[in-house]
Scaffold this active site. Structure first.
Site, PDB file in Angstrom:
ATOM      1  N   GLY A   1      73.827  33.903  53.577  1.00  9.35           N
ATOM      2  CA  GLY A   1      74.551  33.799  54.837  1.00  9.35           C
ATOM      3  C   GLY A   1      74.321  32.499  55.559  1.00  9.35           C
ATOM      4  O   GLY A   1      74.459  32.434  56.782  1.00  9.35           O
TER       5      GLY A   1
ATOM      6  N   SER B   1      72.670  32.392  47.521  1.00 12.90           N
ATOM      7  CA  SER B   1      73.120  31.427  48.521  1.00 12.90           C
ATOM      8  C   SER B   1      71.934  30.962  49.363  1.00 12.90           C
ATOM      9  O   SER B   1      70.975  30.432  48.822  1.00 12.90           O
ATOM     10  CB  SER B   1      74.238  32.040  49.363  1.00 12.90           C
ATOM     11  OG  SER B   1      74.924  31.060  50.100  1.00 12.90           O
TER      12      SER B   1
END
Length: 565
Positions: free
Chosen positions: A133, A212
């Site tokens: 995120g 991520s």
């Protein structure tokens, strides 16, 4: 909110979080833990698991103390019902497909979720997943990995950590030291060491994985002395510790710039600046999506702390630590997707014009120059490398994808992989994931398909794939790919090797310092012996040797300087 945020942040299908049927008595499992008795329930979506949600692994400082490190976890005498209360940390507004009904933002958000196999066996391997995120949004259960646990010999832990300004404001003061989002993660790993045996897990057999920003986080955890000994294998999925978005280059300057965006002007007075951040309402602090920066950062991320900071997470740059080899060498399953830059595809129609007007605005944050003329010269060189003498446009959109793949993900990870091996780690297993099929959208203005950001994570997680999560379709090719990837990940968690001796899978030796061999994970996976992305890597190697910008810690205040003397 721009659509690309949903791609970057690994969009999970929206589900009803308020419509579960109440469990019957026989669905509960009660465990004695160091915190006290905990009751979980048989998972309604996976009857091979008991799910324990919302367990506080630490206590979150709140109010004007909200930028301080986590406090000890609570304990209790009566049974704690570990049901899903859908708690998430304060964050910027998320896209609707990431914000199913019922999620609850709150200050005291440091909770863990533990998935325990229905088995009598103990000392099971432990997998801790760090959510992605961009360090600004997300939550522990954003992605589901229940199907991965069908072997009944892995305990899974997911968790929340503080995000954005509240997690990564870094002023270097006593009340705002920096990196509390990473200190939350260290606290979680310490909680695992103390508590996981009660859930059937082995604290001496812990693998950390992340996707991520979570990938960058586990890569940073490997370098932190504060996390040493808390885990034993690492799986970073599309994000590395050398990426520009992983470390703030100048945290005090970033804090000043962001405060100005929020209409606070007295930024040169560090006491006033600190007071502003400590007293500003969270709605104001999280009012910016932080996702449309040209320099491939998301503004707030981990930082280098001052060496005098108590309980610091990181006091030296990742590059310096990697070059010295001053960290514990662990098995690493390290890789990315062939079109990571698709994470920026939703900006293309706007950014192609802006890149032609002033390409230097799009250089990554980890470059520095002596003058504007030098900056422009390097920008021209980089633009020519990717786009030749043509303007950025529809006919070279694949070069646009390559550019953002490289500055965000691929080059930093390849650089770190090379440094890992040079420092003596002979357990780095390198891969590129490029599986696509007819359900994968083509890149706009082309008939080409590629694996988007964290596509390999979607192969491990529950569901069909990133593009058709809500469609009841049978995709035999992708199901086969999921089976292969899950087997590789499982092998690594259990043995430290994706393909151990005696496996029926193709041999996969560790990489050498030249970033080879590596496994190409595709429809027809194969071990490749040429260096991965050699031409692009060598181009950036030359750039970074000349213009790399080391991150710096926030400077000491005058009062701190007098005290340290």
């Amino acid at each position: 909110m721009k659509l690309s945020l949903s791609v970057l942040l690994l969009c999970a299908a929206a589900v009803c979080v308020t419509c579960e049927q109440p469990p019957s008595d026989e669905d509960w499992l009660e465990l004695d833990t160091p915190q006290g008795p905990v009751r979980g329930r048989r998972d309604p979506d996976a009857d091979h698991l008991y799910s324990f949600y919302n367990i506080p692994y630490a206590t979150t400082p709140v109010g004007e103390n909200k930028y301080k490190p986590p406090l000890p976890a609570p304990v209790w005498d009566k049974p704690f019902d570990a049901v899903d209360k859908h708690v998430i940390c304060r964050q910027t507004i998320m896209p609707l497909n990431l914000m199913p009904p019922g999620l609850v933002e709150q200050d005291d958000c440091l909770i863990a979720n533990v998935y325990v196999p229905d088995t009598r066996k103990k000392n099971l391997s432990v997998l801790v997943y760090v959510h992605g995120g961009g360090f600004v949004i997300g939550y522990g259960n954003l992605m589901k990995f229940k199907q991965f646990l069908e072997t009944k010999d892995i305990v899974l832990v997911t968790f929340n950590y503080r995000l954005g300004v509240q997690g990564f404001l870094c002023l270097g003061t006593e009340d705002v030291p920096g990196n509390v989002g990473m200190k939350d993660q260290v606290a979680l790993l310490r909680w695992v060491q103390k508590n996981i045996a009660s859930y059937g897990g082995n604290p001496d057999d812990v693998t950390i994985a992340g996707y991520s920003a979570g990938s960058a986080a586990v890569d940073l955890l490997m370098l932190s002395k504060s996390a040493e000994g808390l885990f034993h294998r690492v799986i970073p999925e599309s994000g590395g510790n050398l990426a520009g978005f992983s470390i703030q280059r100048d945290p005090l300057e970033i804090a000043k710039t962001y405060a100005k965006q929020l209409n606070f002007t007295n930024v040169d007075d560090i006491n006033a600046l600190e007071k502003f951040y400590k007293t500003a309402p969270y709605e104001l602090l999280h009012s910016d999506s932080l996702n449309d920066r040209y320099d491939s950062t998301f503004v707030f991320s981990p930082c280098i702390e001052r060496e005098t900071t108590k309980d610091a997470f990181l006091t030296e740059s990742p590059l310096s630590i990697l070059q010295k080899g001053s960290y514990r060498k662990l098995p690493v399953l390290y890789g990315f997707d062939d079109m990571e830059g698709l994470v920026r595809i939703h900006f293309f129609e706007d950014w192609k014009h802006k890149m032609n007007e002033k390409f230097s605005d799009f250089l990554p944050s980890d470059l520095k120059f002596k003058s504007e003329e030098e900056r422009q010269e390097v920008a021209d060189k980089i633009k020519k490398f990717y786009f030749g003498n043509k303007p950025v446009g529809n006919d070279n959109i694949l070069s646009y994808v390559d550019y953002f793949s490289d500055v965000l993900f691929t080059i930093p990870m390849l650089w770190a992989a090379e440094l890992y091996v040079e420092a003596g780690n002979n357990q780095v297993y390198l891969y590129e994931y490029s599986y696509v099929d007819e359900t994968t959208p083509t890149v706009p203005h082309t008939n080409v398909r590629g694996a988007d950001h964290v596509a390999q994570t979607y192969a491990v997680m529950d569901g069909l794939n990133i593009y058709n999560q809500n469609k009841d379709i049978t995709n035999i090719g992708f199901q086969i790919m999921k089976k292969t990837v899950r087997q590789l990940w499982y092998n690594f968690i259990k043995t430290g090797k994706p393909v151990p001796e005696g496996s029926s899978l193709p041999a996969w030796p560790a990489a050498g310092a030249n970033r080879a061999p590596y496994m190409s994970l595709a429809q027809e996976s194969e071990l490749r012996h040429e260096p991965l992305l050699e031409t692009r890597y060598r181009f950036w190697e030359d750039i970074y040797q000349k213009y790399y910008r080391e991150p710096i810690p926030p400077p000491a205040t005058s009062a701190q300087s007098r005290h340290e003397l």
